[in-house]
Design an enzyme around this catalytic site. Sequence first.
Site, short mmCIF file in Angstrom:
data_model
loop_
_atom_site.label_atom_id
_atom_site.label_comp_id
_atom_site.label_asym_id
_atom_site.label_seq_id
_atom_site.Cartn_x
_atom_site.Cartn_y
_atom_site.Cartn_z
N GLY A 154 0.81 -1.21 0.00
CA GLY A 154 0.00 0.00 0.00
C GLY A 154 0.84 1.26 0.00
CG ASP A 155 3.55 4.27 1.43
OD1 ASP A 155 4.24 4.82 0.55
OD2 ASP A 155 3.03 4.90 2.36
CG ASP A 156 7.05 4.97 -1.49
OD1 ASP A 156 6.32 5.26 -2.44
OD2 ASP A 156 7.38 5.79 -0.60
#
Length: 489
Positions: free
Chosen positions: A264-266
């Site tokens: 859900g992120d980098d």
Amino acid sequence: MASPQVPPLLLHVLPFLCAVLLLAGTAAARRHAPPQAGAAGQSTYTAPSCREHTASLLDFGGVGDGNTSNTAAFRKAVEHLSQYSGEGGGGGMLYVPAGRWLTAPFNLTSHFTLFLHADAVILGTQDVTQWPVIDPLPSYGRGRDHAGGRYASLVSGSNLTDVVITGNNGTIDGQGATWWSKYKSGKLKYTRGYLIELMHTDGVFISNVTLVNSPAWNIHPVYSRNIVVSGVTILAPTKSPNTDGINPDSCSQVRIEDCYVVSGDDCVAIKSGWDEYGIAVGMPSEHIVVRRLTCVSPTSAVIALGSEMSGGIRDVRAEDITAIGTESAVRIKTAVGRGAYVRDVYARRMRLDGMKRVFWMTGDYKSHPDDGYDKTAVPVVENISYQDVVATGVWKEAARMQGIQGAPFKGICMANVTAEMTKERKVSWNCADVEGVSAGVTPAPCAPLQGTHAGSCPFPTDTLAVDQITVQQCSYSVAPATTSMAGTK
Ligand SMILES: *[C@@H]1O[C@H](CO)[C@@H](O)[C@H](O)[C@H]1NC(C)=O
Ligand SMILES: *[C@@H]1O[C@H](CO)[C@@H](O)[C@H](O)[C@H]1NC(C)=O
Ligand SMILES: *[C@@H]1O[C@H](CO)[C@@H](O)[C@H](O)[C@H]1NC(C)=O
Ligand SMILES: *[C@@H]1O[C@H](CO)[C@@H](O)[C@H](O)[C@H]1NC(C)=O
Ligand SMILES: *[C@@H]1O[C@H](CO)[C@@H](O)[C@H](O)[C@H]1NC(C)=O
Ligand SMILES: *[C@@H]1O[C@H](CO)[C@@H](O)[C@H](O)[C@H]1NC(C)=O
Ligand SMILES: *[C@@H]1O[C@H](CO)[C@@H](O)[C@H](O)[C@H]1NC(C)=O
């Protein structure tokens, strides 16, 4: 082979090991004893260093039923094995057998291996009160989610040397859903913990494990050096908050290779502290190579640099990168107040499909730790190279490149780049306060990047010290009683 200092807990392991060596101590014989749970025989794995002493979590009262707490077992096991953690101590390995091992955070020790059986799952407890609250990092000044302290990480270590976390693709599951919903509804007082955090550590090797559903970031080496993350699978729902994959933070000599991240992120985020706190600590992230990374991250980057970069980021090399359905490729995030620099970043051979945009640089990323940041601390961004990039299904724009007014991002180089848009756009490049050169870029880049060059961008030809870390074959043996019947005493 049994040394006179064998601790009582290992006595039931060693006679067994010796018997195996006497009766079947050849490679040919070993083939008849496959390394399965309950099978008699020696198993092997590879790591930079092997350990003389092995103990099973079951030796310390572990119960792998997914419900009983193993916090005391993990802590006792590491404490026991820490007797071998000194120079010449031989090192210790904690073997986690098949089973579901619920636990609160625990610390590792030096010259230590955490080894997960293929069917071992370490489960982070969802009881928030069992997660210790620790001091914020000095280079951040506060927790990232909230001012003040932060929860410890599930597997932690500080001031260590030579730590290995490996296995036959066993799993560490943060059971993060509880944390994500508490975070979203503002019910947490402190910043969420990570799955693995190693601080002030020299020599970290994390390989062949699967990490799922972390409360927040997955792997966080900080103030550390000589770090290899290899063959790691990281999985979290693409809507889970801040579930970054691998975040080297004020670290030097880092090698990330053959990893697969859905999050859900980098997928990878390189950091080095936040505004005045990061400037004061002044530890850069440098000499980092990321290769053969596959990333799926619809709302974030394949590799982010920043936004916390106040100790500086330099000499980052990325190659053979694959992304699917990801927001952007190599993204730079910074702001006035961060200070320091992002420089000498080289990316080549990226295949990207279904991107929102290919290139993204942001000079006004707004988050600050507090109002005490220095408004004259203007970051420098320079010498950023991208070569041999093929992007298909780009659905928003080719690039959004926004430097800082009065402090443009300079020395941007692009060569042999194609961004195939899903539909024709009037403006596919949005640029401000950037300067650079390009050759063979389609669609044609914005005017400030139309300086011409010979057709290729720099990529360092030297080898990093971390690339010289090699592995050896290690073997271990645990008694049948400790590998079978997980969950019984
Ligand atoms: C990790 O798995 C790969 C592929 O199965 C294997 O070649 C490699 O030796 C393993 N590495 C370790 C450290 O176990
Ligand atoms: C799970 O553990 C709790 C306390 O640790 C216990 O009260 C409960 O009976 C256990 N449940 C099962 C299904 O074993
Ligand atoms: C883990 O180590 C930290 C220091 O690095 C210490 O403060 C903490 O008490 C330790 N936790 C446990 C459970 O031993
Ligand atoms: C850990 O290492 C750091 C950096 O060298 C040092 O400042 C700190 O005091 C050490 N902590 C402990 C508990 O030894
Ligand atoms: C490891 O396990 C994950 C999750 O089940 C899987 O996606 C991945 O392919 C496995 N990797 C290897 C090398 O078996
Ligand atoms: C940027 O790269 C150029 C040559 O490619 C080099 O001369 C210059 O020193 C670099 N700048 C920095 C700050 O490293
Ligand atoms: C351009 O990049 C593609 C994809 O990496 C590569 O196959 C091709 O050889 C490159 N062309 C040149 C002229 O280097």
